[in-house]
Write an enzyme that holds these catalytic residues in place. Structure first.
Site, PDB file in Angstrom:
ATOM      1  N   ASP A 302      54.219 -27.016  -2.126  1.00 15.88           N
ATOM      2  CA  ASP A 302      52.877 -27.573  -2.210  1.00 15.88           C
ATOM      3  C   ASP A 302      51.867 -26.418  -2.107  1.00 15.88           C
ATOM      4  OD1 ASP A 302      50.721 -29.280  -2.351  1.00 15.88           O
ATOM      5  OD2 ASP A 302      51.576 -30.767  -1.004  1.00 15.88           O
ATOM      6  N   GLU A 507      43.896 -36.776   0.996  1.00 17.62           N
ATOM      7  CA  GLU A 507      44.669 -36.010   1.966  1.00 17.62           C
ATOM      8  C   GLU A 507      44.100 -36.165   3.384  1.00 17.62           C
ATOM      9  OE1 GLU A 507      46.430 -32.339   0.451  1.00 17.62           O
ATOM     10  OE2 GLU A 507      45.549 -32.740  -1.495  1.00 17.62           O
TER      11      GLU A 507
HETATM   12  C1  BGC Z   1      44.246 -29.716  -2.723  1.00 16.79           C
HETATM   13  C2  BGC Z   1      43.842 -29.074  -3.957  1.00 16.79           C
HETATM   14  C3  BGC Z   1      42.388 -28.796  -3.826  1.00 16.79           C
HETATM   15  C4  BGC Z   1      42.127 -27.905  -2.634  1.00 16.79           C
HETATM   16  C5  BGC Z   1      40.675 -27.731  -2.392  1.00 16.79           C
HETATM   17  C6  BGC Z   1      44.068 -28.716  -1.608  1.00 16.79           C
HETATM   18  O1  BGC Z   1      44.584 -29.194  -0.411  1.00 16.79           O
HETATM   19  O2  BGC Z   1      45.535 -30.180  -2.857  1.00 16.79           O
HETATM   20  O3  BGC Z   1      44.190 -29.859  -5.044  1.00 16.79           O
HETATM   21  O4  BGC Z   1      41.859 -28.197  -4.961  1.00 16.79           O
HETATM   22  O5  BGC Z   1      42.744 -28.354  -1.480  1.00 16.79           O
HETATM   23  O6  BGC Z   1      40.451 -26.852  -1.306  1.00 16.79           O
HETATM   24  C1  BGC Z   2      48.782 -31.941  -2.455  1.00 19.94           C
HETATM   25  C2  BGC Z   2      49.694 -32.236  -3.618  1.00 19.94           C
HETATM   26  C3  BGC Z   2      49.051 -31.782  -4.890  1.00 19.94           C
HETATM   27  C4  BGC Z   2      48.663 -30.339  -4.785  1.00 19.94           C
HETATM   28  C5  BGC Z   2      47.998 -29.792  -6.037  1.00 19.94           C
HETATM   29  C6  BGC Z   2      48.280 -30.538  -2.463  1.00 19.94           C
HETATM   30  O1  BGC Z   2      47.326 -30.336  -1.472  1.00 19.94           O
HETATM   31  O2  BGC Z   2      49.474 -32.200  -1.248  1.00 19.94           O
HETATM   32  O3  BGC Z   2      49.995 -33.597  -3.665  1.00 19.94           O
HETATM   33  O4  BGC Z   2      49.925 -32.006  -5.965  1.00 19.94           O
HETATM   34  O5  BGC Z   2      47.771 -30.164  -3.715  1.00 19.94           O
HETATM   35  O6  BGC Z   2      46.711 -30.247  -6.168  1.00 19.94           O
END
Ligand code: BGC
Ligand code: BGC
Length: 664
Positions: A302, A507
């Site tokens: 991830d 998230e």
């Molecule tokens: C997410 C990403 C996002 C980023 C922003 C990550 O936890 O999964 O998709 O662009 O945080 O800081």
């Molecule tokens: C998330 C994933 C996601 C990735 C890319 C991560 O923070 O947990 O589910 O695919 O970001 O955006």
């Protein structure tokens, strides 16, 4: 002189013939033979490049070329300037030409979170989030959604999606609960049919072998392996405390299906299992997922997943790389600062802390997926797919999905006077609440932006628009976002539709220990429902606390996060279609009951898993009875017996009585 030229010509003929004979470039060869040919040609730098995944923000033609980057991604909301189809296609073309300018011309793959349609792109069809799809209990519908999503993703030139999330969410306090189809492992398992929609359905099923049908399909990603939906108190990225048998039965089982269906990639969870970070868990990643379950596709980390092996994150990057790669991770989602990763992994391999065998296993899997996808043959976007973004048949499909995901939880205060279906010919009606006329709220997180946003963030229809379109032209629709006390009384409407709910989140931002209806939702219900008959529609990623307000409502519908086609709600509440949804989650009474899931010894829900009323009271078909009988573990049986009752009674208060009688 003449002879010299002839010699040169025949030499160049020989050279070009030799190039066209490179076995790995020959699509008639089988995938494993192509891998066996290509892998030994690769230098360590080329191999490590394949294992490196970076966000588009740090990529360009020369980065692709100089570092042999294998895959790219858009993090949530990471879009090219303008977020238009040409901008996406041009960007993908640039990255691909960089990748193809390398010595071995290995094409890159681009991944994105298309978790409810191609949700980052303006104008795409936004489908309901998984929690709502779970309520449909309709794997075929979900498969068709996968197929539509694949086409919309291809419309922008992208070939890979970080979906489906096959978490079994066991606690609605988790900020990602809406990404889970259900608290029931069986429901999640059945919904893995979306993989056939995204990737295509293999004719010869060889479990564990990644499969992607053709250019109208995309590689999928089952995530997050494993136990992401079982963390303590529903805290994101937390520890999942459970024995191995429980882990397998509740959280791992959907991976059996995903792997059997040919899923190309599996993403590792940020969470820990009994205190060990999944990104460091060699037992589960290598011994179980790769060896025991025989998954032959790519294991991807991830976002900063290996950095988060330490607390605080990135405290010891060498340790992170060593532990993550040796655990069995093949592709690392860096996502930005990639040179320290490349140099440190190179050093660890050169100094034999990480074996070449491990690197070759990773690269073999990466190449396997790339060959299976057919991108060596068709590396560039097929621009004829652009027409599929927001395609009318996809919007119709999303509308069908919304209709089927709505769950009717209450209809009529005393059972004898159902409010639904609503009258289309009332002279005056009220539509109220923060969520009645707001596409951004309907879509939730992971829409345009990572966290989502309120307002007209993309194209589609709101619930209010659907209502206006459905009622008779002579009906006066009074819309008030924030009605004050006395408002409904003063208007003298026949009934009110109140639409309230959560604001978007993704998230950890969605972790919530209270689960109350936010944003003036409660005063709105109180101000309207006291004075006029009212239907309350809740827009949320999970059940919320509603028990105290339920007596005020004449009817109550859970609409989850329906997406861009909000008008579908009107199709059902006015009776053009009946409700079909049944709860994919237990509706708790109070948060102090959590976690509480179907099958728990002390199960005392407000509405049980599987509950859902119908407006009509047609009798059951014999199929239903057979289904009810053939299930050994009692879960389906319980939900079906509820449904049998609902269809007959159409009332939740009676259901409560029924429950009491039942337990006598
Ligand atoms: C997410 C990403 C996002 C980023 C922003 C990550 O936890 O999964 O998709 O662009 O945080 O800081
Ligand atoms: C998330 C994933 C996601 C990735 C890319 C991560 O923070 O947990 O589910 O695919 O970001 O955006």
């Amino acid at each position: 002189m003449e002879r010299g030229l002839g010699f040169l010509l025949s030499l160049s003929f020989f050279v070009s013939a030799a190039v066209s004979l490179e076995l790995y470039k020959d699509p008639r060869q089988n995938v494993e033979a192509r891998i066996r040919d290509l892998l030994p040609r690769m230098t360590l730098a080329e191999k490590i490049g394949q294992m490196t995944q970076i966000d588009r923000k740090v990529a360009d033609y020369s980065v692709m070329k100089d570092y042999h980057i294998g895959t790219l991604l858009s993090g949530g909301g990471s879009v090219p300037e303008g977020n238009t189809i040409p901008a996406w296609l041009d960007m993908i073309d640039e990255f691909q030409s960089g990748a193809l300018s390398t010595r071995l011309q290995i094409p890159m793959v681009y991944g994105i979170d298309a978790v409810h349609g191609h949700n980052t792109v303006y104008g795409a069809t936004i489908f309901p989030h998984n929690v709502g799809l779970g309520c449909t209990r309709d794997p075929n519908l979900v498969q068709r959604i996968g197929a539509a999503t694949a086409l919309e993703v291809r419309a922008t030139g992208i070939q890979y999606v970080f979906a489906p999330c096959i978490a079994t969410c066991r606690d609605p306090r988790w900020g990602r609960c809406y990404e889970s189809y259900s608290e029931s492992t069986d429901v999640v398992r059945s919904m893995t049919d979306i993989i056939y929609g995204l990737q295509g359905e293999p004719a010869n099923k060889t479990a564990g072998v990644p499969f992607v049908a053709n250019s109208g399909k995309v590689a999928a990603c089952a995530k997050h392996f494993v136990g992401d939906g079982g963390t303590v108190d529903g805290i994101n990225e937390n520890n999942t405390v459970i024995d191995y048998e429980g882990l397998v039965k509740i959280h791992m089982a959907p991976y059996f299906d995903a792997i059997a269906k040919g899923v190309s990639t599996v993403m590792i969870s940020f969470s820990s299992w009994n205190g060990v970070k999944m990104h460091a868990n060699k037992f589960l990643v290598t011994e179980i997922l790769k060896n025991h379950l025989q998954f032959q596709g790519i294991v991807i980390s991830d976002w900063y997943g290996i950095d988060k092996i330490t607390v605080p994150k990135h405290a010891n990057y060498t340790f992170s790389i060593l532990t993550g790669i040796n655990a069995g991770i093949d592709v690392v989602m860096i996502p930005y600062d990639f040179t320290p990763f490349i140099s440190e992994l190179t050093r660890l391999v050169n100094e034999r802390y990480i074996s070449m065998e491990r690197i070759d296993d990773a690269v073999t899997r990466i190449l396997r997926v790339k060959f299976a996808m057919g991108i060596f043959e068709q590396p560039y976007p097929d621009r004829s797919y652009s027409k599929y973004l927001g395609y009318p048949t996809h919007r119709a499909l999303a509308r069908e999905a919304v209709r089927k995901s709505l769950v009717l939880l209450k209809n009529g205060k005393d059972g004898s006077q159902p409010l639904l279906p609503l009258s289309k010919s009332a002279s005056k009606i009220i539509v109220a609440g923060s969520h009645a006329n707001d596409i951004g709220f309907q879509c939730g997180g992971w829409t345009i932006k990572w966290q989502g946003r309120n307002g007209s963030i993309t194209t589609g229809t709101t619930i209010l628009e659907g209502v206006k379109h459905t009622v008779s032209p002579s009906t006066e629709v009074i819309y008030e976002r924030d009605p004050q006390p006395g408002f409904a009384k003063a208007k003298g409407a026949e009934y009110a539709i109140v639409v309230v709910g959560e604001s978007p989140y993704a998230e950890s931002f969605g972790d919530n220990q209270d689960l109350t209806i936010p944003l003036e939702g409660i005063p709105t219900i109180q101000n309207v429902c006291g004075d006029v008959k009212c239907l309350v529609i809740l827009i949320s990623g999970r059940p919320l606390v509603v028990e105290p307000y339920l007596p005020l409502m004449d009817a109550f519908v859970a609409a989850w996060l329906p997406g861009s086609e909000g008008a579908a709600v009107a199709d059902v509440i006015f009776g053009d279609y009946d409700f079909q949804g049944t709860l994919s989650r237990t509706w708790f009474k109070r948060v102090d009951q959590l976690p509480m899931n179907i099958g728990d010894p002390s199960y005392d829900p407000l509405f049980p898993f599987g509950f859902g009323l119908r407006m009509t009271t047609s009798l059951l078909s014999s199929d239903d009875f057979e289904l009810a009988l053939d299930d050994g573990d009692g879960v389906k049986q319980q939900s079906l017996s509820k449904r049998i009752f609902e269809r007959i009674s159409g009332n939740s208060q009676q259901l409560l009585l029924y429950d009491e009688q039942d337990s006598l």
